[in-house]
Write a protein that holds these residues in place. Sequence first.
Motif, PDB file in Angstrom:
ATOM      1  N   SER A  78      -5.692  25.224  42.883  1.00 21.34           N
ATOM      2  CA  SER A  78      -5.691  23.445  42.516  1.00 21.34           C
ATOM      3  C   SER A  78      -6.809  23.220  41.808  1.00 21.34           C
ATOM      4  O   SER A  78      -7.348  22.120  41.083  1.00 21.34           O
ATOM      5  CB  SER A  78      -5.256  22.645  42.927  1.00 21.34           C
ATOM      6  N   SER A  82      -9.037  21.985  38.052  1.00 18.15           N
ATOM      7  CA  SER A  82      -9.638  20.782  38.351  1.00 18.15           C
ATOM      8  C   SER A  82     -10.726  20.417  37.873  1.00 18.15           C
ATOM      9  O   SER A  82     -11.634  19.649  37.072  1.00 18.15           O
ATOM     10  CB  SER A  82      -9.631  19.851  39.802  1.00 18.15           C
ATOM     11  N   SER A  86     -12.061  19.172  33.730  1.00 15.23           N
ATOM     12  CA  SER A  86     -13.293  17.955  33.790  1.00 15.23           C
ATOM     13  C   SER A  86     -13.785  18.376  32.633  1.00 15.23           C
ATOM     14  O   SER A  86     -14.659  17.214  32.369  1.00 15.23           O
ATOM     15  CB  SER A  86     -13.696  17.934  35.118  1.00 15.23           C
ATOM     16  N   LEU A 100     -12.921  14.314  39.462  1.00 16.83           N
ATOM     17  CA  LEU A 100     -12.154  15.353  39.013  1.00 16.83           C
ATOM     18  C   LEU A 100     -12.659  16.653  39.324  1.00 16.83           C
ATOM     19  O   LEU A 100     -12.276  17.676  39.982  1.00 16.83           O
ATOM     20  CB  LEU A 100     -11.661  15.864  37.216  1.00 16.83           C
ATOM     21  N   SER A 103     -13.792  16.795  43.009  1.00 18.27           N
ATOM     22  CA  SER A 103     -12.466  16.878  44.003  1.00 18.27           C
ATOM     23  C   SER A 103     -11.712  18.417  43.933  1.00 18.27           C
ATOM     24  O   SER A 103     -11.433  19.467  44.529  1.00 18.27           O
ATOM     25  CB  SER A 103     -11.185  16.208  43.603  1.00 18.27           C
ATOM     26  N   GLY A 104     -12.467  19.017  42.970  1.00 19.78           N
ATOM     27  CA  GLY A 104     -11.629  20.379  42.304  1.00 19.78           C
ATOM     28  C   GLY A 104     -13.128  20.968  43.143  1.00 19.78           C
ATOM     29  O   GLY A 104     -12.250  22.371  43.546  1.00 19.78           O
TER      30      GLY A 104
END
Length: 218
Positions: A78, A82, A86, A100, A103-104
């Motif tokens: 995941s 992400s 981005s 993004l 968070s990735g």
Amino acid sequence: MTNEENLTRPEEVAVGEIVVTPSESAEADAFAAEVGKNWGMVLSVGLVLIGFGVAVMVWPQATVGIIALLLGIALIVSGLFSVVGSFTRPDRTTGTRVLLGISGVLSIVLGALALSGITEAIWILALMIGFGWIFSGITDLVLGFSAKGAPGRGLAIAGGILGIIAGAIVILWPAKTLLVLAWIGGLALVVLGLVQVILALRLRKVSSAADLQQVVNR
């Protein structure tokens, strides 16, 4: 409406409360008979669920460990998506792409940490479950307090409080709590499997649409 209009036409057949033509009735009977012939498949699914449930209840520690490691892999995958998103989503704002990407990267770090050891994996799994329940509980509380006079308001507030307490328990005592949750999950699989087995035994006698309707209505 005349009496003639109230009568079922000779070419129509009543199946339960529904009136159908003979061709539709034949198709329904053929479908029901096909379902009855495949009762063994439903039985197999039930037995597999029972087997998994028993395995989870007998080896809850191994189950939790496997789930935690799978979570680590999922976090890494995941996170990679992400991070790539981005850089490859120009249709989004710069701020959204930065968030993004962050968070990735965080997801990749957590995933790598989970794969570094079973203890770390279980701790991350517990944190995600615990904080998830806490956030869900807070949401229920906010909705409950804001919905004055709405039906079910008390249940929403009570559920929110229980969710916060349950989340805190998972975070404070992760190992023991996850073992209990695994055992409960295994028990649920066993119960679901038994339901499938009972359904399969009933489907074995199905040969018509009327038989199938009786099974469904039980």
